[in-house]
Design an enzyme around this catalytic site. Structure first.
Site, mmCIF file in Angstrom:
data_model
loop_
_atom_site.group_PDB
_atom_site.id
_atom_site.type_symbol
_atom_site.label_atom_id
_atom_site.label_comp_id
_atom_site.label_asym_id
_atom_site.label_seq_id
_atom_site.Cartn_x
_atom_site.Cartn_y
_atom_site.Cartn_z
ATOM 1 C CG ASP A 41 15.211 -7.756 -26.726
ATOM 2 O OD1 ASP A 41 16.463 -7.752 -26.808
ATOM 3 O OD2 ASP A 41 14.535 -6.731 -26.540
ATOM 4 C CG ASP A 177 12.828 -2.039 -23.502
ATOM 5 O OD1 ASP A 177 12.957 -3.079 -22.832
ATOM 6 O OD2 ASP A 177 13.762 -1.258 -23.737
#
Length: 392
Positions: A41, A177
């Site tokens: 990410d 997240d």
């Protein structure tokens, strides 16, 4: 673990006893497991998380006097009292830094948040790599967004929550997240492009396929995790620079072999070569899993999960003996595939199993841990659940 009226009533009662008045509402935001796409990410890559039924919940009321009062039923200690106009990055506050950081990030972005009373509780296991901190951030952001009528989208709340963790708390995490907690939907995995935050909800109804995804919490918490995470992020950025690209996302899988040769010839550190190989191959694994899910061939995703674990273990070197044991024991007992999930150095692994084999595989993993002299791990099914929402 799901939202129940009784749970809300308990939280409302606790809030009212603590602050002397009822809250204006109750909100929930889930933890997550990541199916595939790890350490991608912050390289602008692809990830595929799903929300868990476990949530952080917050009862909240607005204040207009600039005071922020925070309390958690899960942490010993009294109310943390802060002034919103005195919030500053890296100023400590322990667990309260996560919700306080969100208030700071909202105000930094120009939103008029004038204070709040917040009572928090969470069923997301802490230190298990299941994003308990992101759940705290996102539930706070959603509640304040609703109460102060800020009009921010779920994605915008996730980005502000990430900023709270990066700049205020000081953890250099990517956005996965927070996006998972804010944007996941029931019965789906979230295919997220972390470069432009485009997302697609991919149907992931395991029960319909006679399958189960188990989460095995090793209960191992490694303090060195944050420093090691930052080191790998720096290594990935060094690899991209050496290859003359913006981020490792810009390197297609087909060009990986040539790129690794280029790095070796340029005298790149051996660790950088490994990190590049992991990130580029894990991006390809995300695309592989999506193609399999789209084709309705969920079982064939199992070996891709295991390949992801081997890469995390050998190239990124973020596994640990307990995580490796979950994967080897589960696969030996007939699992379709398994891998560590999250930042590593402890935390959790996921195991894809036939529903009919779930108990036998669980038993084998527990026995393997006992034989190795490790603490008994926690095992529970990962049911793809809803993202952040108001519950009361």
């Amino acid at each position: 673990m799901t939202d129940h009226t009784a749970d809300n009533a308990e939280l409302v009662t606790a809030f009212t006893e603590l602050y002397g008045a009822a809250p204006e509402g109750v909100w929930a935001a889930p933890g997550r497991v990541n199916l595939i796409g790890e350490y991608t990410d912050f390289n602008d890559g692809f990830v595929m998380p799903l929300a868990l039924p476990h949530t952080a919940r917050a009862a909240v009321a607005r204040r207009t006097d600039g005071e922020l009062r925070l309390h958690s039923t899960d942490v010993p200690g009294g109310v943390v009292r802060l002034r919103v106009d005195e919030l500053a990055p890296h100023s400590g506050h322990g667990w309260a830094a996560y919700p306080a950081g969100v208030v700071w990030a909202l105000r930094e972005a120009g939103h008029q948040v004038t204070g709040a009373d917040i009572q928090l509780t969470s069923t997301v296991p802490t230190g298990a790599g299941l994003s308990s901190s992101a759940a705290l951030e996102v539930v706070t952001a959603l509640a304040l967004n609703d109460l102060f009528e800020l009009g921010l989208s779920a994605s915008e709340l996730a980005v502000l929550s990430q900023r709270a963790e990066n700049a205020f708390v000081g953890v250099p995490c990517g956005v996965m997240d927070q996006m998972a907690s804010a944007c996941c939907t029931d019965g789906h995995a979230l295919h997220l492009d972390t470069r432009d935050l485009t997302q697609r909800q991919v149907p992931f109804d395991l029960a319909a396929h006679g399958l189960r995804l188990l989460v095995v919490d090793t209960r191992v918490k490694h303090e060195l995790g944050d420093g090691a995470y930052a080191e790998r992020r720096a290594g990935c950025e060094a690899g991209a620079r050496a290859l003359g690209i913006g981020t490792l996302r810009d390197l297609p899988y087909e060009g990986l072999g040539a790129a690794l040769d280029t790095l070796a010839e340029a005298g790149a550190d051996e660790s950088v070569v490994r990190y590049v190989r992991h990130v580029v191959s894990d991006n390809a694994r995300v695309e592989q899993v999506i193609a399999l899910l789209d084709a309705g061939d969920v079982r064939s995703a199992g070996p891709v999960l295991t390949a992801g674990h081997v890469s995390l273990r050998d190239d990124l070197r973020v596994s640990c003996p307990e995580l490796d044991l979950v994967v080897s024991a589960a696969n030996a007992a007939g699992a379709l595939g398994a891998r560590m999930t999250g930042g590593g150095f402890g935390g959790s692994a996921i195991v894809l199993v036939e529903e009919s084999d779930a108990d036998a595989v669980t038993k084998s993993v527990l026995e393997a841990f006992t034989s190795a002299g490790y603490a008994t791990p926690g095992v529970f099914p990962a049911v793809p659940s809803a993202g952040a929402r108001r519950t009361g």
